[in-house]
Design an enzyme around this catalytic site. Structure first.
Site, PDB file in Angstrom:
ATOM      1  N   ALA A 188       0.667  -1.134   0.598  1.00 15.82           N
ATOM      2  CA  ALA A 188      -0.020   0.114  -0.081  1.00 15.82           C
ATOM      3  C   ALA A 188       1.001   1.147   0.056  1.00 15.82           C
ATOM      4  O   ALA A 188       1.897   1.720   0.735  1.00 15.82           O
ATOM      5  CB  ALA A 188      -1.045   0.388   1.081  1.00 15.82           C
ATOM      6  N   THR A 189       0.489   1.725  -1.501  1.00 10.18           N
ATOM      7  CA  THR A 189       1.736   3.080  -1.798  1.00 10.18           C
ATOM      8  C   THR A 189       0.466   4.137  -1.061  1.00 10.18           C
ATOM      9  O   THR A 189      -0.357   4.974  -2.482  1.00 10.18           O
ATOM     10  CB  THR A 189       2.968   3.506  -2.189  1.00 10.18           C
ATOM     11  OG1 THR A 189       2.787   2.498  -2.173  1.00 10.18           O
ATOM     12  CG2 THR A 189       3.241   4.704  -2.065  1.00 10.18           C
ATOM     13  N   GLY A 190       0.213   5.409  -0.249  1.00 15.03           N
ATOM     14  CA  GLY A 190      -0.876   6.075  -0.454  1.00 15.03           C
ATOM     15  C   GLY A 190      -0.887   7.227   0.828  1.00 15.03           C
ATOM     16  O   GLY A 190      -0.198   7.133   1.732  1.00 15.03           O
ATOM     17  N   GLY A 191      -2.220   7.495   1.413  1.00 17.72           N
ATOM     18  CA  GLY A 191      -2.327   8.431   2.353  1.00 17.72           C
ATOM     19  C   GLY A 191      -2.424   7.328   3.537  1.00 17.72           C
ATOM     20  O   GLY A 191      -2.569   6.409   3.382  1.00 17.72           O
ATOM     21  N   CYS A 242       7.656  12.223  -1.242  1.00 16.36           N
ATOM     22  CA  CYS A 242       6.977  12.293  -0.306  1.00 16.36           C
ATOM     23  C   CYS A 242       8.308  12.336   0.399  1.00 16.36           C
ATOM     24  O   CYS A 242       8.726  13.188   1.864  1.00 16.36           O
ATOM     25  CB  CYS A 242       6.614  10.755   0.268  1.00 16.36           C
ATOM     26  SG  CYS A 242       7.536   9.719  -0.125  1.00 16.36           S
TER      27      CYS A 242
END
Length: 455
Positions: A188-191, A242
């Protein structure tokens, strides 16, 4: 169609493809991984334009650079790595390591990196003979779907099984949640809400923590050389990376000299209290990052705040009223803005960085410009980050580079400090099951109890 049924059909197709793919050789797998990277490399401009037009974030030219750079550096790193069958034989320990696939990988990808993150995750999954299903961010579904289509087109020519790479073309939170529950491994790459969802899916998961890269300028460095790196990193893709530099922590006696270098490199400096407050409230209305300003230019941010800046301004440089909790400029700013601070001692510089990390960004990274090995190691021993990047453009090199030893990736682990399961750059090795065959050591002798307990 009900989400569970829809995802179930994707999983069934992926399992069939993966079972066929599991018989491929290392050479065949590597050719397929290379084709994924080359599909993005060859279509870098086309995909960059789609990404900017759909997401309305970032910089077209920088997205081209990203598509070209990430496809090259990740393939260059992967092409020599063993990932199929016997990985190693160690005669000394008697251990033989054998790789097996994890199965079906669910990859939740962000709108900030809608091309290279699906590419990177697909390359890592396919390197280990896995299948992958991408769950893109709704704001970037078209460009991510086109990226997957181009990769599938390329690998089909090499005999890859159909449905080896799939994507949810009409994504939703519900579908992503179902996908994570049904797959064998989640990336999972995100918020942070999505990352927390991944970790609560009931499946092995690899997520990332929030970025808030603190940038320290040590005394005795060549400011004219080092400062432009920070500006380049903060301006890159309008600050949505990021790993982008968020702050400039500067020795107090050199502050004016360093600020002049920032201005020379394309920054507009803001230090009067009223304007600082106005800009801060524009970026963080109600204390939360303004979604409308994510990935937009410095000129548009200034316009939104009612601040006049010269054409050509690349980054807004703002003197922070304080550091740590209680100061919004201590947080991650997903736009080309850098907050500045002064320090008396290097120890204080590290303390300022840590105080800001305690607000947001623990576990991620610090950018340190220093020629002092003792200072570098002091920072490394005290800061709660997984990476301390030295004298480089953090935004573009923190995720691996041809010029450093970090693993090339688009997903950066942030350790327990960032509520992550790994503290290194995510790679294909986390998508392998490794069997260890242990032989009895013929010449091994057991030590006596006296030898074991000897002080």
């Amino acid at each position: 169609m009900e989400a569970k049924v829809f995802v179930g059909e994707l999983i069934a197709k992926a399992r069939k493809a993966q079972q066929a793919y599991e018989s491929f050789t290392q050479e065949q797998a590597d050719a397929i991984v290379r084709a994924c990277a080359k599909a993005v490399y060859d279509n870098a401009e086309y995909l960059a334009r789609l990404a900017v037009d759909e997401t309305r974030m970032g910089v077209y030219e920088h997205k081209i650079q990203k598509n070209l750079g990430k496809s090259k550096v990740i393939w260059n790193d992967l092409k020599t790595k063993k990932s199929v069958g016997i990985l190693s034989r160690n005669e000394e320990t008697g251990i033989t390591e054998i790789a097996r696939p994890v199965g079906v990988v669910a990859a939740i990808t962000p709108c900030t990196n809608p091309v290279v993150t699906p590419m990177c995750n697909a390359m890592f999954a396919l390197k280990g003979l896995n299948a992958i299903i991408v769950g893109p961010h709704p704001r970037s579904k078209k460009v991510s779907t086109e990226t997957v289509r181009l990769m599938n087109e390329a690998i089909a020519k090499l005999g890859a099984p159909e449905n080896l790479i799939q994507i949810i073309e009409e994504p939703s939170v519900e579908l992503s949640a179902e996908l994570m529950k049904a797959a064998d491994v989640v990336v999972a790459t995100g918020g942070m809400p999505m990352v927390r969802s991944a970790y609560s899916s009931g499946k092995p998961a690899y997520g990332v923590g929030a970025g808030n890269v603190q940038c320290i300028f040590d005394r005795g460095i060549d400011y004219a050389k080092e400062v432009p790196m920070a500006v380049e990193g903060r301006a890159f893709d309008n600050g949505i990376i990021c790993s982008g530099e968020q702050t400039a922590i500067i020795a107090e006696e050199d502050y004016e000299t360093v600020i002049a270098e920032f201005v020379k490199a394309g920054c507009f400096y803001i230090d009067d209290e009223a304007t600082v407050t106005k800009l801060t409230e524009t970026i963080f209305p109600d204390g939360v990052m303004n979604k409308n300003l994510v990935g937009v230019s410095a000129l548009k941010i200034a316009e939104a705040a009612g601040i006049e800046v010269p054409e050509g301004t690349r980054v807004l440089l703002v003197k922070a009223p304080g550091y740590g909790k209680g100061f919004l400029l201590s947080k991650e700013k997903m736009c080309p803005v850098i907050s500045t601070y002064t320090y008396k001692t290097f120890e204080e510089a590290v303390a300022i960085a840590q105080a800001n990390l305690d607000v947001e960004g623990r576990g991620h990274s610090v950018s340190l410009h220093s020629y002092n090995k003792e200072h570098i190691e002091y920072a490394g021993e005290r800061l709660t980050v997984s990476r301390v990047l030295i004298n480089q453009i953090c935004s573009t090199m923190n995720g691996g580079s041809l010029f450093n030893g970090l693993t090339p990736t688009t997903t950066l682990g942030c350790a327990s400090w960032g509520n992550n399961s790994i503290s290194e750059n995510f790679s294909y090795k986390f998508l392998l099951n490794v069997i260890r065959v242990a032989y009895r050591l013929p010449d091994a002798k057991a030590p006596t109890d006296e030898e074991i307990w000897a002080e």
